[in-house]
Design an enzyme around this catalytic site. Sequence first.
Site, short mmCIF file in Angstrom:
data_model
loop_
_atom_site.label_atom_id
_atom_site.label_comp_id
_atom_site.label_asym_id
_atom_site.label_seq_id
_atom_site.Cartn_x
_atom_site.Cartn_y
_atom_site.Cartn_z
N ASP A 190 -1.89 5.80 -3.02
CA ASP A 190 -2.98 4.84 -3.22
C ASP A 190 -2.64 4.03 -4.66
O ASP A 190 -3.25 3.16 -4.98
CB ASP A 190 -4.24 5.65 -3.62
N LEU A 271 -11.75 1.51 -6.16
CA LEU A 271 -11.96 0.23 -6.26
C LEU A 271 -10.52 -0.59 -6.37
O LEU A 271 -10.51 -1.62 -6.69
CB LEU A 271 -12.73 -0.43 -7.48
N ARG A 272 -9.38 0.42 -6.43
CA ARG A 272 -8.08 -0.18 -6.61
C ARG A 272 -7.92 -1.27 -5.33
O ARG A 272 -7.13 -2.30 -5.63
CB ARG A 272 -7.19 0.93 -6.29
N GLY A 273 -8.39 -0.98 -4.06
CA GLY A 273 -7.95 -2.05 -3.19
C GLY A 273 -8.54 -3.37 -3.45
O GLY A 273 -7.88 -4.24 -3.29
N VAL A 276 -6.59 -4.87 -6.39
CA VAL A 276 -5.20 -5.43 -6.30
C VAL A 276 -5.19 -6.65 -5.22
O VAL A 276 -4.31 -7.48 -5.21
CB VAL A 276 -4.66 -4.32 -5.62
#
Length: 337
Positions: A190, A271-273, A276
């Site tokens: 992830d 919230l990385r998705g 990015v």
Amino acid sequence: MTIVKNLTNFPFAAIIGQDEMKLALQLNVIDPKIGGVMIMGDRGTGKSTTIRALADLLPDILVIKNDPFNTDPQGLSKEYETESIKIPMVELPLGATEDRVCGTINLKEILAGGKSTFEPGLLARANRGILYVDEINLLDDHLVDVLLDSAASGWNTVEREGISIKHPAKFILVGSGNPEEGELRPQLLDRFGMHAEIRTIRDPKLRVKIVEERIHFDQSPQLWFEKYENEQQAIQNRLLTAQQNLKKVQISKEFQLKISEICSELEIEGLRGDIVSTRAAKALTAFENRLEVTVDDIQRTIILCLRHRLRRDPMESINSGEKILSVFQRIFSSEKI
């Protein structure tokens, strides 16, 4: 800016196929905050060749002369003797220890009152460059964690017996591996910005072309570089222009909301998705020499940003890329795709 040729490395412009990997690498050059690339695929598909070729393509950087950390002299209050060097491209050996990677503190020297207290490691050498880890899925999880922490924070901290030393370690982290040899834990996967999947090319005519090009390159690399010199220069100029224009790129609130809707429907944790996917779309917009993100920019990058963040369901017949694309098309159905 002239490209310095390393005649042992195949030119980036001459690499055939593997467009997904090449795009992910170039977008991380434009915006290193995307968070690196995980490349998974069959053996012998040109992963290492492509990464080395990209490093050769990038312009030299200005550093303080003989500085082990490749420090940028610009903006420093004191004047130093400087030199231009090729952008660092550091390959991490599979059997590397934490001391080799992070560096070591010489306690004996400290106790004796000496000055040479720190021996820099591979993270110091990789500062302002690319750190490449082949077969990263076979690397110890703790060491992968150390690499990801440094890549995210831009700093490497070494602590021994109450003594702490910190130095800059800003680099693009590129990991590669063969999925048959095992995957990284989801928590580590992830933290990679993008995940590219590459497969062996099956078209016999294309395979023959790749073999012929490689043989010709090995026979006369100088002629091969001259053949692709204009294309190499064009790619370098395109990347530099995109880096300069990235801050000007805009994405509408509506598109940002739809990206978050996709992440929510796919049950992407954290919230990385979202972050990015937004960064990658903006980097592609800059790469295409535009200033406004389009639906196409999001469509071309969102699978790379989300496929490794999906929950694994062994009972599902649809692959991750198709699943993301299906949700994307439904949510963006009102837009012109």
